[in-house]
Design an enzyme around this catalytic site. Structure first.
Site, mmCIF file in Angstrom:
data_model
loop_
_atom_site.group_PDB
_atom_site.id
_atom_site.type_symbol
_atom_site.label_atom_id
_atom_site.label_comp_id
_atom_site.label_asym_id
_atom_site.label_seq_id
_atom_site.Cartn_x
_atom_site.Cartn_y
_atom_site.Cartn_z
ATOM 1 N N LEU A 79 0.848 -1.243 -0.074
ATOM 2 C CA LEU A 79 -0.148 -0.166 0.166
ATOM 3 C C LEU A 79 0.799 1.242 -0.111
ATOM 4 O O LEU A 79 0.781 2.155 -0.769
ATOM 5 C CB LEU A 79 -0.727 0.058 1.299
ATOM 6 C CG LEU A 79 -1.707 1.150 1.517
ATOM 7 C CD1 LEU A 79 -2.896 1.434 0.171
ATOM 8 C CD2 LEU A 79 -2.470 0.998 2.785
ATOM 9 N N ARG A 91 -4.598 -4.265 12.821
ATOM 10 C CA ARG A 91 -4.295 -3.129 14.024
ATOM 11 C C ARG A 91 -4.530 -4.224 15.387
ATOM 12 O O ARG A 91 -3.875 -3.874 16.305
ATOM 13 C CB ARG A 91 -5.096 -1.924 13.968
ATOM 14 C CG ARG A 91 -4.242 -1.051 12.759
ATOM 15 C CD ARG A 91 -5.526 -0.083 12.502
ATOM 16 N NE ARG A 91 -4.880 0.846 11.448
ATOM 17 C CZ ARG A 91 -5.442 1.726 10.686
ATOM 18 N NH1 ARG A 91 -6.701 2.031 10.772
ATOM 19 N NH2 ARG A 91 -4.859 2.389 9.720
ATOM 20 N N GLU A 141 1.044 0.210 10.101
ATOM 21 C CA GLU A 141 -0.210 -0.151 10.067
ATOM 22 C C GLU A 141 -1.090 1.007 10.717
ATOM 23 O O GLU A 141 -2.245 0.820 11.436
ATOM 24 C CB GLU A 141 -0.552 -1.356 10.713
ATOM 25 C CG GLU A 141 0.003 -2.523 10.185
ATOM 26 C CD GLU A 141 -0.380 -3.898 10.441
ATOM 27 O OE1 GLU A 141 -1.613 -4.093 10.698
ATOM 28 O OE2 GLU A 141 0.443 -4.862 10.026
ATOM 29 N N SER A 148 0.237 6.493 15.625
ATOM 30 C CA SER A 148 -0.944 6.836 16.626
ATOM 31 C C SER A 148 -1.606 8.009 16.079
ATOM 32 O O SER A 148 -2.753 8.039 16.929
ATOM 33 C CB SER A 148 -0.005 7.470 17.726
ATOM 34 O OG SER A 148 0.656 6.037 18.602
HETATM 35 N N1 CAA Z 1 -13.521 -0.134 6.655
HETATM 36 C C1 CAA Z 1 -14.091 0.257 5.592
HETATM 37 N N2 CAA Z 1 -14.476 1.220 4.615
HETATM 38 C C2 CAA Z 1 -13.465 2.247 5.053
HETATM 39 C C3 CAA Z 1 -12.709 2.116 6.582
HETATM 40 C C4 CAA Z 1 -12.728 1.233 7.013
HETATM 41 N N3 CAA Z 1 -12.013 1.075 8.459
HETATM 42 N N4 CAA Z 1 -12.048 3.644 6.405
HETATM 43 C C5 CAA Z 1 -12.510 4.028 5.534
HETATM 44 N N5 CAA Z 1 -13.331 3.610 4.786
HETATM 45 C C6 CAA Z 1 -14.177 4.018 3.346
HETATM 46 C C7 CAA Z 1 -14.822 5.168 3.715
HETATM 47 O O1 CAA Z 1 -16.116 4.933 4.271
HETATM 48 C C8 CAA Z 1 -15.003 5.828 2.420
HETATM 49 O O2 CAA Z 1 -15.994 5.302 1.519
HETATM 50 P P1 CAA Z 1 -16.913 6.171 0.787
HETATM 51 O O3 CAA Z 1 -15.999 6.978 -0.277
HETATM 52 O O4 CAA Z 1 -17.610 5.159 -0.060
HETATM 53 O O5 CAA Z 1 -17.797 7.147 1.758
HETATM 54 C C9 CAA Z 1 -13.509 5.907 1.825
HETATM 55 O O6 CAA Z 1 -13.040 4.424 2.513
HETATM 56 C C10 CAA Z 1 -12.772 6.757 1.884
HETATM 57 O O7 CAA Z 1 -12.443 7.031 3.461
HETATM 58 P P2 CAA Z 1 -12.077 8.392 4.029
HETATM 59 O O8 CAA Z 1 -12.632 9.702 3.348
HETATM 60 O O9 CAA Z 1 -12.120 8.284 5.585
HETATM 61 O O10 CAA Z 1 -10.360 8.477 3.619
HETATM 62 P P3 CAA Z 1 -9.030 9.286 4.074
HETATM 63 O O11 CAA Z 1 -8.347 9.429 2.689
HETATM 64 O O12 CAA Z 1 -9.840 10.348 4.846
HETATM 65 O O13 CAA Z 1 -8.375 8.476 4.930
HETATM 66 C C11 CAA Z 1 -7.405 7.288 6.879
HETATM 67 C C12 CAA Z 1 -8.568 7.596 5.925
HETATM 68 C C13 CAA Z 1 -7.878 6.605 8.057
HETATM 69 C C14 CAA Z 1 -6.411 8.438 7.139
HETATM 70 C C15 CAA Z 1 -6.723 6.336 6.073
HETATM 71 O O14 CAA Z 1 -5.909 6.768 4.874
HETATM 72 C C16 CAA Z 1 -5.518 5.383 6.907
HETATM 73 O O15 CAA Z 1 -6.090 4.594 7.585
HETATM 74 N N6 CAA Z 1 -4.209 5.857 6.674
HETATM 75 C C17 CAA Z 1 -3.139 5.239 7.306
HETATM 76 C C18 CAA Z 1 -2.725 4.171 6.374
HETATM 77 C C19 CAA Z 1 -1.919 2.971 6.990
HETATM 78 O O16 CAA Z 1 -2.403 2.359 8.059
HETATM 79 N N7 CAA Z 1 -0.856 2.622 6.410
HETATM 80 C C20 CAA Z 1 0.123 1.618 6.875
HETATM 81 C C21 CAA Z 1 0.434 0.783 5.662
HETATM 82 S S1 CAA Z 1 0.743 -0.920 6.074
HETATM 83 C C22 CAA Z 1 1.926 -1.117 6.947
HETATM 84 O O17 CAA Z 1 2.407 -0.443 7.833
HETATM 85 C C23 CAA Z 1 2.481 -2.568 7.189
HETATM 86 C C24 CAA Z 1 4.098 -2.467 6.647
HETATM 87 O O18 CAA Z 1 4.133 -3.633 5.721
HETATM 88 C C25 CAA Z 1 4.902 -1.598 6.858
#
Ligand code: CAA
Length: 381
Positions: free
Chosen positions: A124, A243, A363, A366
């Site tokens: 991602l 998470r 993931e 904070s």
């Molecule tokens: N479950 C289902 N749908 C979801 C959801 C969830 N938990 N969260 C959001 N959505 C949906 C929303 O309902 C929305 O849908 P609609 O357009 O149909 O209404 C769509 O997704 C967009 O949601 P947002 O408008 O809330 O999106 P956003 O751009 O504002 O971002 C965020 C939300 C929570 C900040 C998200 O971008 C996020 O979680 N960011 C962190 C990313 C992350 O965790 N990265 C880690 C990568 S993996 C890793 O670290 C492991 C590795 O290998 C190193």
């Protein structure tokens, strides 16, 4: 179906023994050599650890979320690098297929992931898309019955061992934000897919993260996960689950550090008495235990809710936020209780101190967890 209590206890005891007998004795060597030995990985395969979250019909153990976090807590009793070896097959690498895969995709991929025959990675994050995951620039342009993928993914856990990637890429470049993203299974052997060198990191040596480059990689359309344009939701639901798993690992590491701190406080003498007799040391131990216990209860509660079919986006964010911050405070206090010895590599405490720092970052940082929690509250959830 949950395991019966006896079987569950047996499984946890098996993992506990494996961790204490096979991992703890070599954790400092793994840290120094930046490598988990193949023999240990082979044993993880034999124990079924790669497949704990994969349904039994595809060769996994099919654990419930509660059972999985209990296993994660056991695995947390050693260097988290060991857990990372199986982490992506258990969590973010495989769960897109478990939750959104077609029957054919599940039959093809899940048995190999469950056995550990191949490793799955979750692609991602990008150089310009970290916390703002919806801004991914990697493209997957439809071309007949294929998609042509171009772009770079960054900090991808286990990419150097991966046999397949769960990839999030923009299938509609005209559509900005979450709606233009689709999810795909991409075999690592696809021409045009290449993996960079593992990054040098602050901690968790033995666990690796790398860039993954896609250069006109042709991915069959039947490897798309879920509908076109729903890849962001796939990623978010996979992360909700991941998470909780990470929160379980944080609890396990905190409990190990408390165990080590208590042992040291019972042995180390200063001013003519064991340091454990000093109330200021006792205060630190009590704070650590209280926080670790609170995190354990949160994680188990959220996992049970998920097992009941409830949406746990908010609870998973609360658990990850609290547990990852908690283990940072516990590691800091462990260094303090060990004093100078806590700063010296031979005692292993400074290694844990470095290892746990990533839990507050990956993931979802904070701050992202805070944002998810607050948005949920303001929406009236
Ligand atoms: N479950 C289902 N749908 C979801 C959801 C969830 N938990 N969260 C959001 N959505 C949906 C929303 O309902 C929305 O849908 P609609 O357009 O149909 O209404 C769509 O997704 C967009 O949601 P947002 O408008 O809330 O999106 P956003 O751009 O504002 O971002 C965020 C939300 C929570 C900040 C998200 O971008 C996020 O979680 N960011 C962190 C990313 C992350 O965790 N990265 C880690 C990568 S993996 C890793 O670290 C492991 C590795 O290998 C190193």
């Amino acid at each position: 179906m949950p395991l019966d209590i006896d079987t569950r206890d047996q499984l946890l005891e098996t993992v506990r023994r494996f961790v204490r007998e096979k991992c703890v004795p070599i954790e400092s060597k793994v840290g120094e050599e930046d490598r988990v030995p193949d023999s240990v990985i082979a044993e993880m395969r034999e124990l079924g650890l790669f497949g704990i979250s994969i349904p039994t019909e595809y060769g996994g153990l099919g654990l419930t979320m509660e059972e999985e976090v209990l296993v994660a807590m056991e695995l947390g009793h050693t260097s988290p690098a060991f857990r990372s070896v199986i982490g992506t097959n258990v969590g973010i690498g495989s769960q897109g297929v478990v939750m959104f895969g077609t029957d054919a995709q599940k039959k093809e991929w899940l048995p190999k992931l469950a056995s550990g025959e191949i490793v799955a990675s979750f692609a991602l994050t990008e150089p310009e898309a970290g916390s703002d995951a919806a801004s991914v620039r990697t493209t997957a342009i439809p071309d007949g019955d294929h998609y042509i993928v171009n772009g770079t993914k960054r900090f991808i856990t286990n990419a150097n061992r991966a046999g397949m990637f769960t990839l999030m890429a923009r299938s509609d470049p005209d559509r900005k934000g979450a709606g233009g993203i689709s999810a795909f299974i991409v075999p690592a052997s696809t021409p045009g897919v290449s993996v960079g060198k593992p990054e040098k990191k602050m901690g968790q040596q033995g666990a690796h993260i790398c860039d993954v480059n896609f250069d006109n990689a042709r991915v069959p359309a039947n490897l798309r996960l879920g509908k076109e344009g729903e890849g962001f939701k796939v990623a978010m639901q996979v992360l909700d689950r991941g998470r909780l798993h990470i929160s379980g690992v944080c609890v396990g590491v905190a409990e190990r550090l408390i165990q080590e701190s208590v042992k040291y406080a019972r042995e180390r003498e200063q001013f003519g008495q064991k340091i454990g007799e000093f109330q200021l040391i006792q205060g630190m131990l009590a704070d650590c235990k209280t926080e670790a216990y609170a995190a354990r209860c949160m994680v188990l509660d959220a996992a049970q809710k998920r097992d009941r079919g409830e949406n746990v986006t908010m609870e998973a964010a609360c658990a990850k936020y609290f547990a990852s911050e908690m283990v940072g405070r516990v590691a800091d206090k462990a260094v303090q209780i060990f004093g100078g010895a806590g700063y010296v590599a031979d005692y292993g405490i400074e290694r844990f101190y470095r290892d746990v720092r990533i839990f507050r970052l990956y993931e979802g940082t904070s701050q992202i967890q805070q944002l998810v929690i607050a948005r949920g509250l303001l929406r009236g959830e």
